[in-house]
Design a protein around this motif. Structure first.
Motif, short mmCIF file in Angstrom:
data_model
loop_
_atom_site.label_atom_id
_atom_site.label_comp_id
_atom_site.label_asym_id
_atom_site.label_seq_id
_atom_site.Cartn_x
_atom_site.Cartn_y
_atom_site.Cartn_z
N ILE A 35 -11.56 -39.53 28.54
CA ILE A 35 -10.50 -38.90 27.76
C ILE A 35 -11.07 -37.69 27.02
O ILE A 35 -12.13 -37.77 26.41
N MET A 36 -10.34 -36.58 27.07
CA MET A 36 -10.67 -35.42 26.26
C MET A 36 -9.67 -35.35 25.11
O MET A 36 -8.46 -35.42 25.33
N VAL A 37 -10.17 -35.23 23.88
CA VAL A 37 -9.31 -35.24 22.70
C VAL A 37 -9.24 -33.83 22.12
O VAL A 37 -10.24 -33.30 21.61
N SER A 38 -8.07 -33.21 22.19
CA SER A 38 -7.88 -31.88 21.62
C SER A 38 -7.71 -31.99 20.11
O SER A 38 -7.30 -33.03 19.59
N VAL A 70 -17.39 -31.74 30.17
CA VAL A 70 -17.42 -33.06 30.80
C VAL A 70 -16.09 -33.27 31.50
O VAL A 70 -15.03 -33.02 30.92
N VAL A 71 -16.14 -33.71 32.75
CA VAL A 71 -14.92 -33.95 33.52
C VAL A 71 -14.19 -35.14 32.92
O VAL A 71 -14.78 -36.20 32.67
N SER A 72 -12.89 -34.97 32.68
CA SER A 72 -12.09 -36.05 32.09
C SER A 72 -10.90 -36.37 33.00
O SER A 72 -10.49 -35.55 33.82
N ASP A 73 -10.35 -37.55 32.82
CA ASP A 73 -9.16 -37.96 33.57
C ASP A 73 -7.89 -37.54 32.85
O ASP A 73 -6.91 -37.16 33.48
N ARG A 127 -14.88 -44.70 29.54
CA ARG A 127 -16.14 -44.22 30.11
C ARG A 127 -16.76 -43.14 29.24
O ARG A 127 -17.96 -43.13 29.00
N SER A 128 -15.93 -42.22 28.77
CA SER A 128 -16.40 -41.18 27.87
C SER A 128 -15.23 -40.64 27.06
O SER A 128 -14.08 -40.69 27.50
N VAL A 129 -15.54 -40.13 25.88
CA VAL A 129 -14.56 -39.49 25.01
C VAL A 129 -15.18 -38.18 24.55
O VAL A 129 -16.23 -38.17 23.91
N THR A 130 -14.52 -37.08 24.88
CA THR A 130 -15.09 -35.77 24.61
C THR A 130 -14.06 -34.89 23.92
O THR A 130 -12.91 -35.28 23.73
#
Length: 199
Positions: free
Chosen positions: A53-56, A118-121, A109-112
């Motif tokens: 997940i990418m958090v804006s 970083v590739v996010s879904d 898996r990751s939080v960016t």
């Protein structure tokens, strides 16, 4: 009191808040106390959907873009509450606590954040609709809208509004900060659960 998890009592929280302000802030009485917001604590639960997940950074109206605590009067007018401020600009502070809370859930898996390369879904896009003390009802109100957007396609996978209200005993900086932190904690718990359950 959830100023920070390490501030376990009102006395310790007061000392911690004083340490965050400029030198002389507690003695001189002129500098405002600086308050933090807490992330959700780490969860012992692991596994589940291995998504990234990418958090804006949340967006909001101009008064919400600052580091000031806001009071909403019964007529709808907004004012800044004297004697206190947030440890950072409110949108950036909320973004940081969102990221930490999602990481602490142990389900992703990751939080960016944007720019981490970083590739996010999915991208979590949010708006701060309210983050203030309502003077008429004596409540701390947090209202956050959120959308999960699929990376690559831009498709909105899910959208929801999260709201919490917490009574405050009086309208001063410390009571406001404690109340808003508690309301944000409720919103974070619901939002993290929602993100982890999204398909």
């Amino acid at each position: 009191m959830r100023l920070r998890r390490e501030a376990g009592s009102p006395a310790r929280a007061a000392v911690f808040a004083c340490l965050l302000v400029a030198l002389g802030g507690c003695g001189g009485g002129s500098a405002p106390l600086t308050f933090d917001l807490a992330a959700l604590p780490p969860s012992s639960r692991t596994g589940g959907a291995a998504r990234a997940i990418m958090v804006s950074e949340p967006v909001g109206l101009q008064p919400l873009e600052a580091d000031r605590i806001i009071v909403r009067e019964p007529g709808g007018s907004l004012s800044f509450l004297g004697g206190g401020q947030w440890a950072d600009r409110l949108p950036r502070l909320i973004q940081t606590r969102l990221i930490q809370s999602l990481e602490n859930s142990g389900r992703l898996r990751s939080v960016t954040r944007p720019g981490d390369k970083v590739v996010s879904d999915y991208q979590l896009v949010s708006e701060i609709r309210e983050f203030d003390i309502q003077a008429g009802s004596g409540e701390a109100v947090v209202d956050l809208s959120a959308k999960l957007v699929a990376e690559g396609t831009g498709r909105v996978v899910n959208a929801r509004i999260f709201t919490a209200r917490v009574p405050v005993g009086k309208v001063d900086a410390r009571s406001a900060a404690v109340g808003l932190d508690a309301a944000l904690g409720q919103v974070l718990a619901d939002l993290v659960r929602w993100v982890n359950m999204a398909r």
